[in-house]
Motif scaffolding. Structure first.
Motif, PDB file in Angstrom:
ATOM      1  N   THR A  20       0.814  -1.219   0.000  1.00 22.68           N
ATOM      2  CA  THR A  20       0.000   0.000   0.000  1.00 22.68           C
ATOM      3  C   THR A  20       0.850   1.274   0.000  1.00 22.68           C
ATOM      4  O   THR A  20       0.331   2.361  -0.263  1.00 22.68           O
ATOM      5  CB  THR A  20      -0.888   0.040   1.269  1.00 22.68           C
ATOM      6  OG1 THR A  20      -0.018  -0.031   2.414  1.00 22.68           O
ATOM      7  CG2 THR A  20      -1.867  -1.105   1.305  1.00 22.68           C
ATOM      8  N   GLY A  21       2.109   1.158   0.356  1.00 24.12           N
ATOM      9  CA  GLY A  21       2.964   2.341   0.506  1.00 24.12           C
ATOM     10  C   GLY A  21       2.794   2.973   1.883  1.00 24.12           C
ATOM     11  O   GLY A  21       3.446   3.973   2.202  1.00 24.12           O
ATOM     12  N   ASP A  22       1.930   2.411   2.725  1.00 24.78           N
ATOM     13  CA  ASP A  22       1.643   3.003   4.030  1.00 24.78           C
ATOM     14  C   ASP A  22       2.581   2.460   5.113  1.00 24.78           C
ATOM     15  O   ASP A  22       2.798   1.247   5.213  1.00 24.78           O
ATOM     16  CB  ASP A  22       0.190   2.715   4.431  1.00 24.78           C
ATOM     17  CG  ASP A  22      -0.797   3.289   3.417  1.00 24.78           C
ATOM     18  OD1 ASP A  22      -0.446   4.294   2.760  1.00 24.78           O
ATOM     19  OD2 ASP A  22      -1.904   2.737   3.282  1.00 24.78           O
ATOM     20  N   LYS A  57      -7.294   5.575   5.965  1.00 25.91           N
ATOM     21  CA  LYS A  57      -8.731   5.776   5.696  1.00 25.91           C
ATOM     22  C   LYS A  57      -9.530   4.540   6.100  1.00 25.91           C
ATOM     23  O   LYS A  57     -10.640   4.651   6.640  1.00 25.91           O
ATOM     24  CB  LYS A  57      -8.946   6.058   4.208  1.00 25.91           C
ATOM     25  CG  LYS A  57      -8.484   7.439   3.769  1.00 25.91           C
ATOM     26  CD  LYS A  57      -8.663   7.569   2.269  1.00 25.91           C
ATOM     27  CE  LYS A  57      -8.120   8.871   1.740  1.00 25.91           C
ATOM     28  NZ  LYS A  57      -7.940   8.848   0.284  1.00 25.91           N
ATOM     29  N   ALA A  58      -8.964   3.355   5.840  1.00 20.61           N
ATOM     30  CA  ALA A  58      -9.679   2.117   6.174  1.00 20.61           C
ATOM     31  C   ALA A  58      -9.897   2.013   7.674  1.00 20.61           C
ATOM     32  O   ALA A  58     -10.992   1.656   8.128  1.00 20.61           O
ATOM     33  CB  ALA A  58      -8.904   0.900   5.663  1.00 20.61           C
ATOM     34  N   LEU A  62      -9.820  -4.262   2.462  1.00 20.94           N
ATOM     35  CA  LEU A  62     -10.202  -2.952   2.992  1.00 20.94           C
ATOM     36  C   LEU A  62      -9.008  -2.007   3.033  1.00 20.94           C
ATOM     37  O   LEU A  62      -9.164  -0.799   2.875  1.00 20.94           O
ATOM     38  CB  LEU A  62     -10.827  -3.107   4.383  1.00 20.94           C
ATOM     39  CG  LEU A  62     -12.101  -3.968   4.432  1.00 20.94           C
ATOM     40  CD1 LEU A  62     -12.662  -4.005   5.843  1.00 20.94           C
ATOM     41  CD2 LEU A  62     -13.149  -3.449   3.452  1.00 20.94           C
ATOM     42  N   MET A  63      -7.804  -2.554   3.231  1.00 24.16           N
ATOM     43  CA  MET A  63      -6.611  -1.691   3.317  1.00 24.16           C
ATOM     44  C   MET A  63      -6.204  -1.129   1.951  1.00 24.16           C
ATOM     45  O   MET A  63      -5.424  -0.188   1.868  1.00 24.16           O
ATOM     46  CB  MET A  63      -5.432  -2.463   3.941  1.00 24.16           C
ATOM     47  CG  MET A  63      -5.724  -2.886   5.349  1.00 24.16           C
ATOM     48  SD  MET A  63      -6.182  -1.474   6.408  1.00 24.16           S
ATOM     49  CE  MET A  63      -7.457  -2.224   7.434  1.00 24.16           C
ATOM     50  N   LYS A  64      -6.711  -1.720   0.870  1.00 27.06           N
ATOM     51  CA  LYS A  64      -6.443  -1.166  -0.472  1.00 27.06           C
ATOM     52  C   LYS A  64      -7.558  -0.207  -0.880  1.00 27.06           C
ATOM     53  O   LYS A  64      -7.309   0.790  -1.558  1.00 27.06           O
ATOM     54  CB  LYS A  64      -6.355  -2.292  -1.519  1.00 27.06           C
ATOM     55  CG  LYS A  64      -5.212  -3.267  -1.318  1.00 27.06           C
ATOM     56  CD  LYS A  64      -5.132  -4.267  -2.479  1.00 27.06           C
ATOM     57  CE  LYS A  64      -6.360  -5.142  -2.572  1.00 27.06           C
ATOM     58  NZ  LYS A  64      -6.502  -5.880  -3.828  1.00 27.06           N
ATOM     59  N   ASN A 102     -15.745   2.187  -0.127  1.00 22.67           N
ATOM     60  CA  ASN A 102     -15.317   1.933  -1.511  1.00 22.67           C
ATOM     61  C   ASN A 102     -15.376   0.449  -1.871  1.00 22.67           C
ATOM     62  O   ASN A 102     -15.564   0.100  -3.034  1.00 22.67           O
ATOM     63  CB  ASN A 102     -13.890   2.449  -1.735  1.00 22.67           C
ATOM     64  CG  ASN A 102     -13.891   3.938  -2.032  1.00 22.67           C
ATOM     65  OD1 ASN A 102     -14.912   4.495  -2.433  1.00 22.67           O
ATOM     66  ND2 ASN A 102     -12.757   4.571  -1.822  1.00 22.67           N
ATOM     67  N   ALA A 103     -15.199  -0.414  -0.867  1.00 20.90           N
ATOM     68  CA  ALA A 103     -15.303  -1.863  -1.134  1.00 20.90           C
ATOM     69  C   ALA A 103     -16.707  -2.199  -1.638  1.00 20.90           C
ATOM     70  O   ALA A 103     -16.891  -3.044  -2.525  1.00 20.90           O
ATOM     71  CB  ALA A 103     -14.976  -2.655   0.125  1.00 20.90           C
ATOM     72  N   LEU A 104     -17.722  -1.511  -1.085  1.00 15.99           N
ATOM     73  CA  LEU A 104     -19.105  -1.747  -1.532  1.00 15.99           C
ATOM     74  C   LEU A 104     -19.278  -1.364  -3.003  1.00 15.99           C
ATOM     75  O   LEU A 104     -20.029  -2.002  -3.742  1.00 15.99           O
ATOM     76  CB  LEU A 104     -20.090  -0.948  -0.667  1.00 15.99           C
ATOM     77  CG  LEU A 104     -20.289  -1.485   0.753  1.00 15.99           C
ATOM     78  CD1 LEU A 104     -21.040  -0.476   1.615  1.00 15.99           C
ATOM     79  CD2 LEU A 104     -21.028  -2.819   0.723  1.00 15.99           C
TER      80      LEU A 104
END
Ligand SMILES: C[C@H](N)C(=O)N[C@@H](CCC(=O)O)C(=O)O
Ligand code: MG
Length: 362
Positions: free
Chosen positions: A55-57, A100-101, A268-270, A276-278
């Motif tokens: 994720t780069g996080d 955000k997740a 969810l972490m992406k 957004n997953a929805l």
């Protein structure tokens, strides 16, 4: 129910065994935990792992994103105005999907508590029990065959095998595992971007010819290489699942329209959380593309949120939510219940957490 404060903590849990992929080796879960406090005394929990190679996080970037722009945008907002909160969260800064997740998960926890219903019911309520695979780390073939047998003896019917380090040895790995577990066990493989497109086609065809019988191959090539992914999808009969190539609903739309993959891995972490997953679920459903739900090295806090989503949506047909199972302990009271491969949800409101031990929030 108004947001009055957002506090952060750190959760540290040693893994049962080192987790090894083509991208990294990890010995413990070291995640940021989020606590959102409201004026009614309700608390929402979320979690974010620093999976920098995907994720780069990092821990620092997750904390920085939450303490600076995100917190500023959310304090004082009402959980009743859920769409407004979600838009503000997603627009508070670009990328930073793990931060955000974590916040999105804590907000959905509060959303469920507000309406006194378990989240999976509010999102669709399709089922309350799901069955996960378990990951076999990439090691020498003998070790992987031994780990696979061990998982089979614990009752797992589906194994997710990590490959992608050296395609010549990957074939030997897969032969050794198939020989050890027989043909009643489903084997899915995850190369974590480790192969080049032509190499992937060459070796996956060899695996097919050797009768190894693979359910699907996950992210055979580099995340950015949509054309390469399509080349693999077009040239093998094993279904291809896009993982690191799909973060946003836009990525999903592109992969689906290009027909670059057969399946999508939602994490969810992406996606930056459930909101957004929805959207990816809706897109995938529209085009008839089945989804897997996956996780990073996460504890039960964020994985419980993924379980609720999976339980709500019928388009999620494959489950890779083994994060908490790979952990040597579970400091979280409440949330989803993990009995090895079987994951069950309670009907507690929201995500159903009772207590998180050993985390100091500031
Ligand atoms: C833990 C899960 N089964 C998994 O393999 N997730 C990722 C990698 C996660 C990580 O490196 O933390 C995946 O690539 O599917
Ligand atoms: Mg993967």
């Amino acid at each position: 129910m108004k947001i009055t404060d957002i506090q952060l903590g750190h959760i540290s849990i040693p893994l049962k065994k080192p987790f090894k992929t083509a991208l990294r080796t990890v010995n413990s879960v070291e995640d940021v935990v989020v606590k959102i406090i409201t004026d009614t005394g309700h608390i929402g929990y979320g979690e974010a792992p620093p999976t920098g190679v995907i994720t780069g996080d990092t821990t620092g970037s997750i904390i920085g994103a939450i303490e600076e722009p995100i917190k500023k945008h959310l304090i004082g907002l009402e959980i009743e105005s859920f769409e407004e909160i979600m838009l503000k969260l997603q627009k508070s800064l670009v990328k930073n999907t793990s931060a955000k997740a974590a916040i999105d998960i804590a907000l959905y926890d509060l959303f469920g508590q507000l309406y006194q219903a378990p989240l999976y019911k509010l999102l669709g309520g399709y089922r309350k029990e799901i069955i996960t695979d378990i990951t076999i780390s990439v090691n020498d073939p003998e070790q992987m065959a031994k780990d696979s047998l061990e998982a089979m003896n614990l009752g797992y019917k589906t194994l997710k095998i990590k490959v992608g380090k050296d395609a010549n040895i990957d074939i030997i790995r897969m032969k050794a595992i198939r020989e050890a577990v027989g043909y009643d066990i489903d084997l899915r493989i995850d190369a974590n971007q480790g192969w080049k497109p032509k190499e992937a086609v060459y070796f996956l065809r060899k695996m097919e010819d050797a009768g190894i019988n693979i359910e699907f191959v996950e992210q055979p090539v580099a995340a950015y290489d949509f054309e390469g992914l399509k080349f693999v999808t077009d040239n093998i009969s094993i279904p291809v699942l896009a993982d690191e190539s799909i973060f946003s609903p836009m990525d999903a739309a592109k992969i689906i329209q290009m027909r670059a993959a057969d399946l999508i891995n939602i994490k969810l972490m992406k996606t930056g959380g459930i909101y957004n997953a929805l959207k990816i679920c809706a897109l995938a459903e529209t085009y008839g593309v089945e989804c897997m739900i996956g996780c990073m090295l996460e504890s039960k806090i964020s994985v419980t949120a993924a379980v609720h989503l999976a339980a709500a949506k019928s388009i999620i047909t494959k489950i890779d939510l083994d994060g908490p199972i790979l952990c040597s302990e579970d400091p979280i009271e409440g949330g989803a219940r993990f009995d090895e491969y079987k994951i069950t949800l309670s009907d507690e409101p929201g995500l159903g957490f009772k207590k998180i031990q050993g985390v100091v929030f500031k």
